[in-house]
Design a protein around this motif. Structure first.
Motif, PDB file in Angstrom:
ATOM      1  N   GLU A 386      37.026 -10.640  20.597  1.00  0.00           N
ATOM      2  CA  GLU A 386      38.405 -10.875  20.111  1.00  0.00           C
ATOM      3  C   GLU A 386      38.313 -11.438  18.800  1.00  0.00           C
ATOM      4  OE1 GLU A 386      42.368 -12.729  22.326  1.00  0.00           O
ATOM      5  OE2 GLU A 386      40.492 -13.260  22.977  1.00  0.00           O
ATOM      6  N   GLY A 387      39.478 -11.514  18.053  1.00  0.00           N
ATOM      7  CA  GLY A 387      39.305 -12.048  16.633  1.00  0.00           C
ATOM      8  C   GLY A 387      40.686 -12.527  16.039  1.00  0.00           C
ATOM      9  N   HIS A 388      40.857 -13.359  15.448  1.00  0.00           N
ATOM     10  CA  HIS A 388      42.174 -13.461  14.673  1.00  0.00           C
ATOM     11  C   HIS A 388      42.038 -13.640  13.121  1.00  0.00           C
ATOM     12  CE1 HIS A 388      42.845 -14.523  18.729  1.00  0.00           C
ATOM     13  NE2 HIS A 388      43.769 -14.091  18.683  1.00  0.00           N
ATOM     14  N   LEU A 389      42.893 -13.006  12.361  1.00  0.00           N
ATOM     15  CA  LEU A 389      42.828 -13.260  10.903  1.00  0.00           C
ATOM     16  C   LEU A 389      43.916 -14.017  10.575  1.00  0.00           C
ATOM     17  CD1 LEU A 389      41.397 -10.262  11.998  1.00  0.00           C
ATOM     18  CD2 LEU A 389      41.337  -9.981   9.359  1.00  0.00           C
ATOM     19  N   ILE A 390      43.875 -15.096   9.624  1.00  0.00           N
ATOM     20  CA  ILE A 390      44.811 -16.120   9.121  1.00  0.00           C
ATOM     21  C   ILE A 390      44.856 -15.870   7.563  1.00  0.00           C
ATOM     22  CG2 ILE A 390      45.637 -18.414   9.138  1.00  0.00           C
ATOM     23  CD1 ILE A 390      43.709 -18.779  11.413  1.00  0.00           C
ATOM     24  N   LEU A 391      46.105 -15.327   7.380  1.00  0.00           N
ATOM     25  CA  LEU A 391      46.111 -14.848   5.856  1.00  0.00           C
ATOM     26  C   LEU A 391      47.502 -15.199   5.141  1.00  0.00           C
ATOM     27  CD1 LEU A 391      47.730 -11.820   6.367  1.00  0.00           C
ATOM     28  CD2 LEU A 391      45.732 -11.410   7.825  1.00  0.00           C
ATOM     29  N   ARG A 392      47.593 -14.931   3.923  1.00  0.00           N
ATOM     30  CA  ARG A 392      48.553 -14.940   3.005  1.00  0.00           C
ATOM     31  C   ARG A 392      49.632 -13.564   3.273  1.00  0.00           C
ATOM     32  NH1 ARG A 392      44.946 -16.340  -0.866  1.00  0.00           N
ATOM     33  NH2 ARG A 392      45.543 -14.499  -2.128  1.00  0.00           N
ATOM     34  N   PRO A 393      50.789 -13.620   3.115  1.00  0.00           N
ATOM     35  CA  PRO A 393      51.686 -12.563   3.250  1.00  0.00           C
ATOM     36  C   PRO A 393      51.107 -11.259   2.528  1.00  0.00           C
ATOM     37  CG  PRO A 393      52.928 -14.569   3.387  1.00  0.00           C
ATOM     38  CD  PRO A 393      51.678 -15.014   2.908  1.00  0.00           C
ATOM     39  N   GLU A 394      50.724 -11.616   1.223  1.00  0.00           N
ATOM     40  CA  GLU A 394      50.227 -10.437   0.431  1.00  0.00           C
ATOM     41  C   GLU A 394      49.109  -9.895   0.595  1.00  0.00           C
ATOM     42  OE1 GLU A 394      49.272 -14.540  -1.982  1.00  0.00           O
ATOM     43  OE2 GLU A 394      50.981 -13.829  -0.609  1.00  0.00           O
TER      44      GLU A 394
END
Length: 645
Positions: A386-394
């Motif tokens: 399992e993984g989660h990528l937290i990012l800016r909209p662009e």
């Protein structure tokens, strides 16, 4: 006048309403192979009237919709046969499914193999009678009275669940009538090749608190050759079933005192999963993922913030009384996302920290229904990448592409890519109680995902009401040997939960922004993946994944020392090796190694010992000749490095 356009034909104008069949016949394009039609996107009977402008596609068995119409008619023939033989049996539902159909019955008669044979015989009579299928409708209240008169309580319940004022459709074939939306064939005579395959238990409406019914499965084809080919494939599937192979080869077992859906991984299975896990974690590290390790449980407070307490409580194992607010209540985690968010929330974040790619080998717990359990494919405790990528909209487009490329790399390496399909899982606007967020937020999220899928050339089907409660997702689907489809890998876009957890980052202009989140798996459930690999390769896993890669077979006891020397040389390079030093004939030991699906067998005797060579026998190719020990070690290491299949 109205215009009808058959697929591949020029438009034709008609002055009077015609059935699909008559319109096609007038154009000379009807044939015995045509089963139904798709009119303006809706599958209908050939007897349906065309009374307005219409786009029509004629359906044959080669079309998925045509095959379902064919098999749905077969389910009605089954129901009619049961009612003829056992009039007291109560009817419930009988849909077409992939590769077949089923019908659920409430009957005091046990549907043993002999009974199924008798039902099959009656079905053949109904087919020979070539009964016409005729659709008719009744107002809701009349439909309820009609089914009550026939003493069909399950049908009454189904009709009562429909809105007032609804018009209810039925199909009649001879003296048999069934509640049904359709579509169906012209007549029963078209279903010439069929077979009832099994009978299992099934709760009414899938509710374990309701009555247990008898579910009769069957399959049907246009001709006997196609049916026989399918039945042969079923027999092959039984041989490849991971439940059979995995137990025979001692990859896993189960125990009644431990519980259903809680498999025990034996040394071989544990090793295979460890190899998969190492492969995934190493690959994720190369791609910039940060490894986390989070708790297996949390207080209900965490799940309330995420929304799982409101939307997923029935699927969770709860420790304590969920209704008692005076005491702490915990739950085993069914997912990792709210736990990994705490890593982001550990300190203040800026735009420079993003994207933050978090990965974890997570043990999860889901309270699956007992009727859904199946070997390693659907279990109550499982391990997931399992993984989660937290990012800016662009950053969303690039990061989504990275998740997709990682998933595709995993599938290609394991040899599963050719067996997979893609589903764009969306919300159901008619069931807003199941989902977080507004219609506008869902439309935005789904529009973004559609753009990403189209930009990456993904050929997908749309699955309505298959989304997560917080966002749409791409599900990479795969079927087991029996044709049952499950999700292998998922990539989800989430524009809601970050705000609920107060997740913010400081942007370049010093303003506080809420990040987007991608939930994803790079491989999915390790247990399910192992099951699919055992079925794909019939237990003969590729060399790099095999728990035991090489078995060394000394011809006689005096060559055991050299056998262990060969073993040591291979183990020095990280190869997994066993020596079969039993005092048995070499032919017997080779057969045993073959049956255990060992990739390579190495036979050593007097000549090999004297010349420091090995006599190689491959699992698939057979005799491989004599090689120097050093050359054999290099060959094996190259196959492992390249993950050759």
């Amino acid at each position: 006048m109205y215009t009808v356009t058959f697929e591949g034909q020029s438009p034709k104008q008609f002055a009077e309403p015609l059935s699909v069949y008559d319109a096609a016949a007038e154009l000379g394009i009807i044939s015995r192979e045509v089963l139904a039609a798709k009119v303006n996107g809706e599958v209908v009977d050939l007897t349906s009237k065309l009374d307005a402008d219409a786009e029509v596609k004629l359906l044959t068995f080669a079309d998925e919709e045509g095959a379902r119409v064919f098999r749905h008619t077969a389910s009605h023939i089954l129901a009619q046969a049961v009612k003829r033989l056992y009039p007291a049996a109560k009817l419930t539902i009988g849909p077409a499914i992939d590769n077949g159909f089923y019908y659920d019955f409430d009957s005091e008669v046990s549907f043993t193999p002999d009974v199924l044979s008798a039902i099959e015989g009656e079905m053949k009579k109904i087919v020979k009678e070539n009964l016409r299928l005729e659709r008719f409708t009744l107002p809701r209240e009349e439909a309820i009275a009609f089914m009550r008169e026939k003493d069909e309580p399950y049908k009454v319940e189904l009709i009562e669940d429909l809105p007032e004022g609804e018009t209810i459709s039925f199909y009649r074939q001879g003296d048999f009538v069934d509640l049904c939306a359709g579509a169906h064939l012209f007549a029963t005579g078209a279903v010439k090749a069929f077979k009832l395959t099994s009978c299992t238990g099934a709760y009414w409406r899938g509710d374990s608190n309701r009555k247990m019914l008898q579910r009769v499965y069957g399959t049907a084809f246009p001709n006997k050759d196609a049916l026989n080919a399918h039945l042969s494939a079923i027999e092959e599937a039984k041989k490849r079933d991971h439940n059979k192979i995995g137990r025979e080869l001692e990859y896993f077992t189960t125990s009644d005192v431990i519980g259903q859906g809680l498999p025990i991984m034996l040394p071989k299975g544990a090793r295979a999963i460890q190899l998969l896990q190492r492969f995934v974690e190493d690959e994720e590290q190369k791609r910039g993922y940060l490894l986390t390790k989070t708790p297996l449980m949390a207080k209900r407070d965490l799940y309330r913030i995420s929304g799982h307490w409101d939307h997923y409580l029935d699927g969770m194992f709860v420790l304590g009384d969920p209704a008692d607010e005076t005491k702490e209540c915990f739950a085993l985690r069914p997912m990792t996302c709210p736990f990994q968010y705490q890593v982001f929330l550990n300190r203040k974040r800026s735009y420079r920290d993003l994207p933050m790619r978090l990965g974890e080998t997570s043990t999860l717990f889901r309270n699956e229904d007992s009727g859904e359990m199946h070997g390693l494919i659907r279990v109550r405790q499982f391990t997931i990448s399992e993984g989660h990528l937290i990012l800016r909209p662009e950053q969303l487009e690039e990061e989504f592409r990275g998740c997709l490329e990682l998933a595709q790399y995993m599938m290609e390496t394991l040899g599963l890519a050719e067996d997979c399909s893609y589903r764009f899982s969306q919300w159901d606007p008619a069931r807003t109680d199941k989902y977080e967020g507004t219609a506008e937020q869902w439309e935005e999220a789904q529009s973004i995902m559609k753009k990403l899928l189209d930009a990456n050339g993904i050929d997908y089907k749309i699955g309505i009401d298959e989304a997560a409660f917080y966002g749409p997702k791409l599900d990479i689907q795969i079927k087991n040997v029996h044709g049952k489809e499950d999700t292998l890998i998922t990539i989800q876009i989430d524009m809601l939960l970050a705000k609920k957890f107060g997740m913010e980052y400081t942007d370049r202009d010093n303003s506080a922004k809420t990040p987007y989140i991608i939930h994803r798996t790079s491989l999915g459930c390790y247990e399910r993946t192992l099951a699919l690999l055992l079925e794909k390769y019939a237990g003969a896993l590729p060399l790099w994944l095999s728990p035991n890669q090489i078995t060394v077979l000394p011809i006689a006891p005096e060559f055991e020392d050299y056998a262990y020397e060969v073993k040591a040389a291979l183990e020095k390079e990280g190869v997994r090796v066993e020596v079969d030093a039993r005092n048995e004939k070499i032919g017997y030991k080779i057969r045993e190694a073959q049956l255990s699906k060992v990739p390579y067998m190495v036979v050593v005797g007097e000549k090999e010992q004297a010349e420091h060579t090995v006599s190689v026998r491959a699992r698939k190719e057979g005799e491989g000749g004599v090689m120097s020990l050093d050359a054999f070690v290099c060959k094996v290491l190259d196959e492992i490095r390249t993950k050759k299949r």
